[in-house]
Design an enzyme around this catalytic site. Structure first.
Site: not given
Ligand SMILES: NC(=O)c1ccc[n+]([C@@H]2O[C@H](COP(=O)([O-])OP(=O)(O)OC[C@H]3O[C@@H](n4cnc5c(N)ncnc54)[C@H](OP(=O)(O)O)[C@@H]3O)[C@@H](O)[C@H]2O)c1
Length: 262
Positions: A152, A156
């Protein structure tokens, strides 16, 4: 002529709030997510509340063909996009423990590749018209490495780097690009990811409402911010995140195996 905004992940959370605030500014809306029913309900609500035109385009952005299909469908209808919000996202699998590579591949497609392709498809038209806005929803998780699912935060971080570079490339063209980095925000995100217990265990002051995050993002891009940390608390923490000392503290706390996914 009416301006048009395309928002991915528009049926819930931050995406729905982007749709609401852009409708309030008079934008026509193109709403994208996988499940048609909540999208149609959102469209009906915004048409009723703001009198704007809406177009619902159900699409799964973890499938490589989705961005091109969205682009072609809009082109066929003679619609150009003035405001693009690449917002759709999920918490994602664990790089080491989830052993089905297809799951990772679909995650990368949704979180990074589809965003790059949406920029690739829609930014040149904006450039030609001399006007456009692109907000890519990143996260404070992209600002500091933590031990966790190893997917994750890196995804990002890519969106932050992509937005900064695009913003520099498009400077002076009338097209602005911003990576908006929320911290913990009240949406359906944590419930969908099975992280409700984690959410409930965190102090309330860490959490922001979606309307605040979105309002700050819409203002930040107008101020030419290519990366914007939303929420006063997270803006204050961000310089600390970048310091060697804080990274060392995170290193120690991560060894005690605490993690969360903003
Ligand atoms: N909430 C937070 O604390 C937080 C913090 C930092 C960053 N973010 C980021 O903010 C963005 C929005 O998250 P949120 O919190 O608003 O989540 P949310 O409430 O769970 O909403 C997610 C939206 O994305 C759509 N979506 C999910 N997978 C999709 C796919 N494969 N293709 C197309 N649409 C898809 C969902 O609709 P369907 O399921 O119908 O497709 C829904 O409309 C994400 O990128 C997330 O990483 C969230």
């Amino acid at each position: 002529m009416d301006k048009t905004a395309l928002i991915t992940g528009a049926s819930a959370g931050l995406g729905k709030e982007f749709a609401r605030q852009l409708a309030a500014q008079g934008y026509q809306l193109v709403l994208v997510a996988r499940n048609p029913e909540p999208l149609q309900a959102t469209a009906a609500e915004l048409q009723h509340d703001y009198g704007v035109q809406t177009l619902v385009l159900p699409a799964d952005l973890s499938k490589p063909e989705a961005p091109r299909q969205i682009f072609t469908s809009l082109e066929t209808q003679g619609l150009h996009i003035d405001y693009l919000v690449n917002n759709a996202g999920i918490a994602g699998p664990d790089l080491l423990t989830d052993r089905d590579w297809q799951v990772h591949s679909r995650f990368f497609e949704l979180m990074m590749v589809s965003v790059a392709q949406m920029c690739h498809l829609f930014a040149p038209g904006m450039q030609e018209r001399g006007m456009g806005r692109i907000i890519n929803i990143a996260s404070v998780a992209g600002r500091i490495p933590r031990s966790g699912n190893s997917n994750y935060g890196p995804a990002k971080a890519y969106l932050i780097a992509l937005s900064e570079e695009l913003s520099l490339t498009l400077r002076g063209s009338g097209v602005k690009v911003c990576a908006l980095c929320p911290g913990f925000t009240h949406t359906e995100f944590h419930q969908r990811a099975g992280l409700t217990a984690m959410k409930n265990s965190l102090p309330k002051w860490l959490w922001y409402d979606a309307d605040v995050v979105v309002r700050e993002g819409l203002q930040a891009i107008e101020k030419n911010k290519s990366v914007y940390i939303s929420g006063r608390l997270y803006r204050w923490l961000d310089p600390l995140f970048q310091s060697v000392f804080t990274r060392r503290l995170f290193f120690i706390s991560d060894r005690r195996n605490q993690s969360g996914t903003p």
